[in-house]
Scaffold this motif. Structure first.
Motif, PDB file in Angstrom:
ATOM      1  N   GLU A 133      39.322  38.587  37.682  1.00  0.00           N
ATOM      2  CA  GLU A 133      40.764  38.312  37.667  1.00  0.00           C
ATOM      3  C   GLU A 133      41.049  36.830  37.815  1.00  0.00           C
ATOM      4  O   GLU A 133      42.006  36.312  37.278  1.00  0.00           O
ATOM      5  N   GLU A 134      40.201  36.179  38.603  1.00  0.00           N
ATOM      6  CA  GLU A 134      40.463  34.789  38.942  1.00  0.00           C
ATOM      7  C   GLU A 134      39.949  33.835  37.878  1.00  0.00           C
ATOM      8  O   GLU A 134      40.307  32.674  37.881  1.00  0.00           O
TER       9      GLU A 134
ATOM     10  N   TRP B  89      38.868  42.292  50.581  1.00  0.00           N
ATOM     11  CA  TRP B  89      39.659  42.728  49.427  1.00  0.00           C
ATOM     12  C   TRP B  89      40.872  43.432  50.006  1.00  0.00           C
ATOM     13  O   TRP B  89      40.730  44.246  50.919  1.00  0.00           O
TER      14      TRP B  89
ATOM     15  N   GLU C 117      33.489  39.066  51.755  1.00  0.00           N
ATOM     16  CA  GLU C 117      34.889  38.670  51.561  1.00  0.00           C
ATOM     17  C   GLU C 117      35.780  39.893  51.691  1.00  0.00           C
ATOM     18  O   GLU C 117      35.342  41.025  51.542  1.00  0.00           O
TER      19      GLU C 117
ATOM     20  N   GLN D 161      36.752  42.342  40.582  1.00  0.00           N
ATOM     21  CA  GLN D 161      37.897  41.547  41.008  1.00  0.00           C
ATOM     22  C   GLN D 161      37.730  40.065  40.703  1.00  0.00           C
ATOM     23  O   GLN D 161      38.674  39.377  40.388  1.00  0.00           O
ATOM     24  N   LYS D 162      36.488  39.592  40.825  1.00  0.00           N
ATOM     25  CA  LYS D 162      36.220  38.171  40.605  1.00  0.00           C
ATOM     26  C   LYS D 162      36.742  37.753  39.224  1.00  0.00           C
ATOM     27  O   LYS D 162      37.239  36.629  39.054  1.00  0.00           O
TER      28      LYS D 162
END
Lengths: 75, 437
Positions: free
Chosen positions: A73-74, A54, A52, A70-71
């Motif tokens: 964050e969602e 970024w 993916e 980062q994952k």
């Protein structure tokens, strides 16, 4: 001889200590390949959902899907 | 009653200009009232929380945004920029506040229907706040949540026939001036070139593989209405080869006051009678004009295309008939180390479909920059680091006088031995026989 995609995934799962990589990092895996050919390999992996993007807005990096903080964050 | 008290922001509204704070307050009130009964898909109080977090940042003198992320639409590496608030409990309406960039139409021609269509999507699925336009020229939709991204993408592509713009290490949304659609100065069809290259370079726009951003801009003439020379890595600026066309009768008409200079601009004050010598001839940066009381003359070989005479007397002085463009490379405007203007690479190119000549230059530059450019290095920096001469080599362009800004003070174009007849070897003894030490 592993396929090009396998080589990319192998690099990403290796002990690099990082979860996101510049495009140029992948070019180093294939020193004899043109940048555009490397891009095709990465694009296929993105389309398969294995990699993916970024993006900071100004710079873009690639990583394994779901890797890194980062994952969170969602969630 | 406002959700957050914003005394510092309120002060910004007291200045003489329209305020973005007032605009956001207006949108906050509109969303709260919801006169059209929109089924808002992201928090209704998103604009209110935006004001709240900005007030807090002013108070703390620190940002409360985190930027960057994995958000985007499937298969695209650009067009969406992830933004998250680091005080999501205090400001839940902007916990996610992603930016969506959309490609603007060439020349920024809109119909009211189109703009309403975009806003219908954005009111429903986003904050309703926009930036028309971003510095690169695209439509910037400010603030939405991750689940809305694919929905927005589907709607803008299917209903509005509009694609996402560029971000990250991509080709950015190309931009152009109005060109020949409205402007008699335009030396080529900027809109067609912009539209064609946007379509042809879709892969570069959406799937990042460049060291950093890369911008195209197309100016129809050296007036530079999209400021391509300052704002794009690859600047295409209209120019002409043949002589400037002068209608001497009309020059006299300007002198006699029958035409208003500058098309009637600066008419808010009486500047006195038009003085062609003071206002045109003496303003020529290369001093290549003269007026003897009856005839205006231009030494075209020394014209640098400043456009001043043409802008001042457009009815009498026109661009030359043989038109094309110059290509310049390497502008950037970074925050830390100051702006850099583009450098002239191709003095003149005929701009004709299918634009193969221009595309060849572009693709040679990309191949070189993708190979040699460091991460986060703009092509203008690569050019400075590896020399302009190297750039000429990779683009198969021969060095010419127009490439040299100041002969001798910065001789950055060097001969190679094989380019010099006889090479660099010479007979020292024979030389010394003719020249004493």
């Amino acid at each position: 001889m592993p396929s090009e995609k396998e080589q990319v995934l192998e690099f990403l799962t290796g002990k690099t200590g990082k979860s996101k990589f510049y495009f140029s990092d992948f070019c180093k895996i294939f020193p004899d390949k043109k940048q555009r050919e490397v891009k095709k390999v990465l694009t296929e992996l993105v389309n398969e959902g294995k990699l993916e993007f970024w993006s900071s807005g100004s710079t873009t990096m690639y990583g394994m899907t779901g890797a890194g903080k980062q994952k969170a964050e969602e969630d | 009653m406002a959700k957050h008290q914003t005394p510092l922001l309120d002060q910004l509204e007291t200045g003489p200009w329209p305020s973005f704070v007032s605009d956001i307050k207006q949108e906050a009130a509109h969303r709260a009232a919801n006169p059209d009964g929109v089924d808002y898909q992201i928090p209704v109080d998103c604009p209110s929380d935006l004001l709240g977090v900005l007030e807090l940042s002013f108070k703390d003198k620190e940002t409360h945004w985190k930027h960057g992320g994995i958000v985007g639409v499937f298969g695209y590496g650009g067009g969406v920029i992830g933004r998250y608030c680091d005080q999501p409990e205090m400001f839940p309406g902007v916990a996610h506040f992603h930016t969506v960039r959309l490609a603007q139409p060439s020349g920024k021609y809109y119909t009211a229907d189109y703009l309403r269509g975009i806003m219908d999507i954005w009111d429903l699925r986003g904050s309703g706040l926009t930036n028309m336009h971003g510095s690169t020229g695209d439509i910037v939709l400010l603030g939405t949540t991750t689940p809305q991204l694919e929905e927005i993408f589907f709607d803008v592509t299917h209903k509005m026939n509009t694609d996402l713009g560029g971000s990250g290490g991509n080709l950015r949304t190309p931009a152009d001036c109005l060109g020949q659609s409205r402007c008699e100065f335009a030396c080529y069809d900027t809109q067609d070139l912009c539209h064609t290259l946007t379509n042809d370079y879709q892969d570069e726009l959406h799937r990042p593989a460049f060291p950093y951003k890369f911008k195209f801009k197309f100016d129809g003439c050296p007036n530079g209405c999209v400021a391509s020379i300052a704002r794009s890595d690859f600047s295409v600026i209209g120019t002409w080869k043949s002589d400037i066309r002068i209608d001497q009768d009309r020059v006299k008409a300007y002198v006699a006051g029958e035409f208003k200079p500058g098309g009637g601009s600066h008419a808010g004050r009486d500047w006195g009678k038009f003085d062609i010598v003071k206002e045109v001839v003496d303003r020529c940066p290369t001093g290549c004009m003269s007026y003897d009381g009856a005839k205006l003359s231009i030494d075209n070989a020394n014209c640098t295309r400043c456009m001043h005479c043409i802008n001042t007397m457009p009815a009498a002085v026109k661009i030359g008939e043989e038109t094309g463009a110059s290509i310049l490379l390497g502008a950037k405007a970074p925050i830390l180390d100051g702006a850099q203007m583009s450098s002239l690479l191709v003095p003149f190119v005929v701009v004709e479909k299918p634009y193969d000549e221009i595309k060849e230059v572009i693709e040679n530059i990309w191949d070189w920059w993708m190979e040699e450019g460091k991460n986060r290095e703009r092509v203008g920096e690569t050019m400075k680091r590896l020399s302009f001469q190297k750039l000429l080599e990779v683009t198969n362009i021969k060095a010419m006088p127009q490439h040299v800004k100041e002969p001798r003070s910065n001789p950055y174009i060097f001969f190679k031995e094989e380019e010099v007849p006889g090479g660099f070897e010479h007979d020292e003894a024979a030389y010394r026989q003719r020249h004493m030490r």
